[in-house]
Write a protein that holds these residues in place. Structure first.
Motif, PDB file in Angstrom:
ATOM      1  N   GLU A 309       7.663   1.425  -4.045  1.00  0.00           N
ATOM      2  CA  GLU A 309       8.595   2.204  -4.861  1.00  0.00           C
ATOM      3  C   GLU A 309       7.876   3.134  -5.837  1.00  0.00           C
ATOM      4  N   ILE A 310       6.577   2.992  -5.967  1.00  0.00           N
ATOM      5  CA  ILE A 310       5.830   3.878  -6.856  1.00  0.00           C
ATOM      6  C   ILE A 310       5.578   5.201  -6.138  1.00  0.00           C
ATOM      7  N   PRO A 311       5.909   6.329  -6.744  1.00  0.00           N
ATOM      8  CA  PRO A 311       5.724   7.615  -6.060  1.00  0.00           C
ATOM      9  C   PRO A 311       4.270   7.822  -5.629  1.00  0.00           C
ATOM     10  N   GLU A 312       4.086   8.192  -4.384  1.00  0.00           N
ATOM     11  CA  GLU A 312       2.744   8.418  -3.860  1.00  0.00           C
ATOM     12  C   GLU A 312       2.052   9.552  -4.607  1.00  0.00           C
ATOM     13  N   ARG A 313       2.821  10.538  -5.062  1.00  0.00           N
ATOM     14  CA  ARG A 313       2.203  11.659  -5.792  1.00  0.00           C
ATOM     15  C   ARG A 313       1.600  11.187  -7.119  1.00  0.00           C
ATOM     16  N   TRP A 314       2.089  10.068  -7.645  1.00  0.00           N
ATOM     17  CA  TRP A 314       1.476   9.459  -8.829  1.00  0.00           C
ATOM     18  C   TRP A 314       0.253   8.641  -8.430  1.00  0.00           C
ATOM     19  N   LEU A 315       0.417   7.823  -7.408  1.00  0.00           N
ATOM     20  CA  LEU A 315      -0.665   6.928  -7.000  1.00  0.00           C
ATOM     21  C   LEU A 315      -1.945   7.678  -6.663  1.00  0.00           C
ATOM     22  N   LYS A 316      -1.816   8.798  -5.985  1.00  0.00           N
ATOM     23  CA  LYS A 316      -3.021   9.497  -5.521  1.00  0.00           C
ATOM     24  C   LYS A 316      -3.809  10.141  -6.664  1.00  0.00           C
ATOM     25  N   LYS A 317      -3.222  10.196  -7.845  1.00  0.00           N
ATOM     26  CA  LYS A 317      -3.922  10.778  -8.999  1.00  0.00           C
ATOM     27  C   LYS A 317      -4.642   9.740  -9.854  1.00  0.00           C
ATOM     28  N   LEU A 318      -4.442   8.466  -9.585  1.00  0.00           N
ATOM     29  CA  LEU A 318      -4.945   7.424 -10.474  1.00  0.00           C
ATOM     30  C   LEU A 318      -6.455   7.223 -10.330  1.00  0.00           C
ATOM     31  N   GLN A 319      -7.143   7.190 -11.437  1.00  0.00           N
ATOM     32  CA  GLN A 319      -8.596   7.056 -11.452  1.00  0.00           C
ATOM     33  C   GLN A 319      -9.076   5.797 -10.747  1.00  0.00           C
ATOM     34  N   PHE A 320      -8.409   4.681 -10.990  1.00  0.00           N
ATOM     35  CA  PHE A 320      -8.891   3.401 -10.473  1.00  0.00           C
ATOM     36  C   PHE A 320      -8.025   2.838  -9.342  1.00  0.00           C
ATOM     37  N   ARG A 321      -7.268   3.684  -8.671  1.00  0.00           N
ATOM     38  CA  ARG A 321      -6.411   3.150  -7.606  1.00  0.00           C
ATOM     39  C   ARG A 321      -7.233   2.373  -6.576  1.00  0.00           C
ATOM     40  N   ASP A 322      -8.277   2.984  -6.064  1.00  0.00           N
ATOM     41  CA  ASP A 322      -9.034   2.362  -4.980  1.00  0.00           C
ATOM     42  C   ASP A 322      -9.663   1.045  -5.420  1.00  0.00           C
ATOM     43  N   ILE A 323     -10.272   1.014  -6.602  1.00  0.00           N
ATOM     44  CA  ILE A 323     -10.940  -0.213  -7.041  1.00  0.00           C
ATOM     45  C   ILE A 323      -9.931  -1.298  -7.364  1.00  0.00           C
ATOM     46  N   PHE A 324      -8.770  -0.930  -7.916  1.00  0.00           N
ATOM     47  CA  PHE A 324      -7.737  -1.934  -8.174  1.00  0.00           C
ATOM     48  C   PHE A 324      -7.263  -2.553  -6.861  1.00  0.00           C
ATOM     49  N   GLU A 325      -7.014  -1.711  -5.877  1.00  0.00           N
ATOM     50  CA  GLU A 325      -6.549  -2.232  -4.588  1.00  0.00           C
ATOM     51  C   GLU A 325      -7.621  -3.077  -3.917  1.00  0.00           C
ATOM     52  N   GLU A 326      -8.865  -2.637  -3.984  1.00  0.00           N
ATOM     53  CA  GLU A 326      -9.963  -3.370  -3.345  1.00  0.00           C
ATOM     54  C   GLU A 326     -10.158  -4.749  -3.960  1.00  0.00           C
ATOM     55  N   ILE A 327     -10.216  -4.807  -5.287  1.00  0.00           N
ATOM     56  CA  ILE A 327     -10.432  -6.100  -5.944  1.00  0.00           C
ATOM     57  C   ILE A 327      -9.236  -7.023  -5.728  1.00  0.00           C
ATOM     58  N   ALA A 328      -8.028  -6.474  -5.854  1.00  0.00           N
ATOM     59  CA  ALA A 328      -6.829  -7.303  -5.678  1.00  0.00           C
ATOM     60  C   ALA A 328      -6.769  -7.889  -4.274  1.00  0.00           C
ATOM     61  N   MET A 329      -7.035  -7.077  -3.273  1.00  0.00           N
ATOM     62  CA  MET A 329      -6.981  -7.571  -1.896  1.00  0.00           C
ATOM     63  C   MET A 329      -8.063  -8.612  -1.637  1.00  0.00           C
ATOM     64  N   CYS A 330      -9.216  -8.421  -2.231  1.00  0.00           N
ATOM     65  CA  CYS A 330     -10.298  -9.405  -2.076  1.00  0.00           C
ATOM     66  C   CYS A 330      -9.892 -10.745  -2.696  1.00  0.00           C
ATOM     67  N   ILE A 331      -9.334 -10.709  -3.909  1.00  0.00           N
ATOM     68  CA  ILE A 331      -8.909 -11.953  -4.562  1.00  0.00           C
ATOM     69  C   ILE A 331      -7.821 -12.639  -3.745  1.00  0.00           C
ATOM     70  N   LEU A 332      -6.832 -11.872  -3.301  1.00  0.00           N
ATOM     71  CA  LEU A 332      -5.732 -12.459  -2.528  1.00  0.00           C
ATOM     72  C   LEU A 332      -6.246 -13.086  -1.234  1.00  0.00           C
ATOM     73  N   GLN A 333      -7.217 -12.442  -0.587  1.00  0.00           N
ATOM     74  CA  GLN A 333      -7.765 -12.997   0.651  1.00  0.00           C
ATOM     75  C   GLN A 333      -8.536 -14.282   0.383  1.00  0.00           C
ATOM     76  N   LEU A 334      -9.319 -14.297  -0.687  1.00  0.00           N
ATOM     77  CA  LEU A 334     -10.049 -15.512  -1.039  1.00  0.00           C
ATOM     78  C   LEU A 334      -9.093 -16.660  -1.358  1.00  0.00           C
ATOM     79  N   GLN A 335      -8.020 -16.355  -2.067  1.00  0.00           N
ATOM     80  CA  GLN A 335      -7.037 -17.390  -2.390  1.00  0.00           C
ATOM     81  C   GLN A 335      -6.307 -17.871  -1.144  1.00  0.00           C
ATOM     82  N   GLU A 336      -6.043 -16.963  -0.221  1.00  0.00           N
ATOM     83  CA  GLU A 336      -5.400 -17.354   1.043  1.00  0.00           C
ATOM     84  C   GLU A 336      -6.337 -18.250   1.854  1.00  0.00           C
ATOM     85  N   ASN A 337      -7.610 -17.899   1.880  1.00  0.00           N
ATOM     86  CA  ASN A 337      -8.593 -18.723   2.608  1.00  0.00           C
ATOM     87  C   ASN A 337      -8.662 -20.126   2.018  1.00  0.00           C
ATOM     88  N   GLU A 338      -8.669 -20.212   0.692  1.00  0.00           N
ATOM     89  CA  GLU A 338      -8.726 -21.512   0.023  1.00  0.00           C
ATOM     90  C   GLU A 338      -7.475 -22.336   0.341  1.00  0.00           C
TER      91      GLU A 338
END
Length: 349
Positions: A309-338
Motif C-alpha cells: 500500500e506504500i506508493p512505489e514513487r515514494w519507496l524508490k526515493k528512500l535512502q535506505f530502502r535496499d538495506i532495510f529490506e535486505e536486513i529485514a529479510m535476512c532476520i526473517l529467514q534466520l528466524q524461520e530457519n530456527e
C-alpha cells in the motif's frame, strides 16, 4: 512460503519503510507551523521532495530513520550471533540495547553512510545527544539516559525493529531498555513497549481495535497511566480535522515532539480508514515535529497494510530502502530457519 509468512514479510517491510516514508515526507515541513504549510500546500504535500529548514536531500534519512537503522542493525547482529552459536547460544549473553547504542554512537560521531566520515548529524534531539554522550563515557545503556522529566519522542521514533523482530517473551523488556539509553522517563519507555506490542499485533494479523486494546493493557500493566490515557485520546483524535483546520486549543494535542502527543497522533492515524498515503499526508501537514510524527505514524500504517500500500514513487526515493529490506529479510529467514529446526527437534523427541 506460507500465506502467514507472506503476510509477515509484507507488514514487516511495510512497517520499516513506513517509518522511512513518514520521516522523508515530513522532513520538508520540520519546525514549520501548520499556518505556513497550509498556505503553500492547501491539500498537503504528496511527493517526497526533501528541502525544508535543514535542506534535506530527496528521500534522505533524518535522525528518525538513521536511529531506526541503528536498532535494526543490532537485531541483525543478534540473529547472526544466535545462528552462529546454535545450541550453544545462551539467551541474554547478547546485550541488544548496548548493540543499538553502539550503532547510534557511530551515527553521532560520523561513521555513517551518506555522511562525510567524522561529521556530526545535522539534526539530533537534546535527550539523544545527552544519552549518547553518557553512553560513550559509561558504556552502560541502563545508566545513560537523559533523566526523568525528559519526555521527547526520540526513542519512540526508532523503536519499531523490536516490535518486528523480538520474541514475545523479550519484546517489552527490550523496548524499554533500548529506549533507556537516551530516554529513560517512564512515559518514553512504556510508550515504546505499548507501541511495539501494537506493531507485533498488527503483523500477526490482529484487528486494529484488538491491537490498540493490547497497547492500552501493556501500558496499564507497566504502571504508566499517562501512556494508556494517550492511547485512549488517540482513538478519538480528529486527525483529518486537525490537518484541515490546524491544531486547536479545544483539542488536547500539539505536534511539537512530546512523546505522548506523537503516540496519540500515531493511534489516530492507525485507526483512520483512509489509504496509507492520504493519512500520512495529513499527519505531516500538521507541522511541528513533522518528520518524527510522520515516522512514528508511518510505522503503524505500514504494519497495518503492508508494503504493497506504500506508493512505489515514494519507496524508490528512500535512502535506505535496499538495506532495510535486505536486513529485514535476512532476520526473517534466520528466524524461520530456527523455527523449523525447533519443530524438527520436538518431533524427534
Amino acid at each position: 512460503m506460507s500465506s502467514s509468512s507472506d503476510l509477515r514479510i509484507s507488514r514487516t517491510l511495510g512497517a520499516l519503510l513506513g517509518v522511512h516514508c513518514g520521516d522523508s515526507l515530513g522532513a520538508t515541513f520540520e519546525f514549520m507551523p501548520w499556518s505556513r504549510i497550509i498556505r503553500k500546500y492547501p491539500n498537503g504535500l504528496r511527493e517526497i521532495v526533501g528541502g525544508g529548514t535543514l535542506d534535506w536531500p530527496v528521500g534522505h534519512a533524518t535522525d528518525d530513520t538513521d536511529l531506526t537503522r541503528a536498532v535494526l542493525l543490532a537485531y541483525g547482529d543478534y540473529e547472526g550471533e544466535k545462528q552462529a552459536g546454535g545450541v550453544d547460544f545462551v539467551e541474554g549473553e547478547f546485550n541488544i540495547a548496548k548493540a543499538a547504542a553502539e550503532y547510534a554512537l557511530k551515527w553521532n560521531e560520523g561513521d555513517w553512510p551518506g555522511r562525510k566520515k567524522g561529521t556530526r548529524p545535522i539534526d539530533i534531539g537534546n535527550a539523544t545527544r545527552i544519552g549518547l554522550q553518557n553512553f560513550k563515557r559509561l558504556k552502560n545503556p541502563a545508566k545513560s539516559g537523559a533523566g526523568i522529566g525528559s519526555a521527547g519522542n526520540g526513542s519512540l521514533m526508532r523503536c519499531i525493529p523490536t516490535g518486528l523482530f523480538a520474541s514475545k517473551e523479550r519484546r517489552q523488556d527490550e523496548s524499554m531498555t533500548i529506549s533507556e539509553f537516551t530516554h529513560n522517563d517512564p512515559r518514553c519507555t512504556v510508550a515504546c513497549a505499548a507501541y511495539n506490542e501494537i506493531v507485533a499485533s498488527l503483523v500477526n494479523d490482529k484487528s486494529l481495535q484488538e491491537a490498540v486494546e493490547i497497547g492500552k493493557t501493556v501500558a496499564d500493566d507497566l504502571g504508566c497511566a499517562e501512556v494508556a490515557h494517550a492511547i485512549r485520546e488517540g482513538e478519538t483524535l480528529p486527525l483529518a480535522r486537525i490537518a484541515t483546520e490546524g491544531p486547536r486549543r479545544d483539542i488536547a494535542f500539539t505536534p511539537c515532539g512530546y512523546v505522548l502527543d506523537s503516540l496519540k497522533l500515531s493511534i489516530a492515524a492507525l485507526l483512520d480508514p483512509r489509504s496509507f498515503e492520504d493519512v500520512l499526508v495529513d499527519v505531516v501537514r500538521i507541522g511541528g515535529d513533522s518528520d518524527t510524527n510522520g515516522a512514528i505514524a508511518g510505522g503503524l500504517l505500514g504494519a497495518r497494510a503492508g508494503i504493497e500500500e506504500i506508493p512505489e514513487r515514494w519507496l524508490k526515493k528512500l535512502q535506505f530502502r535496499d538495506i532495510f529490506e535486505e536486513i529485514a529479510m535476512c532476520i526473517l529467514q534466520l528466524q524461520e530457519n530456527e523455527k523449523k529446526l525447533l519443530e524438527r527437534v520436538h518431533k524427534e523427541e
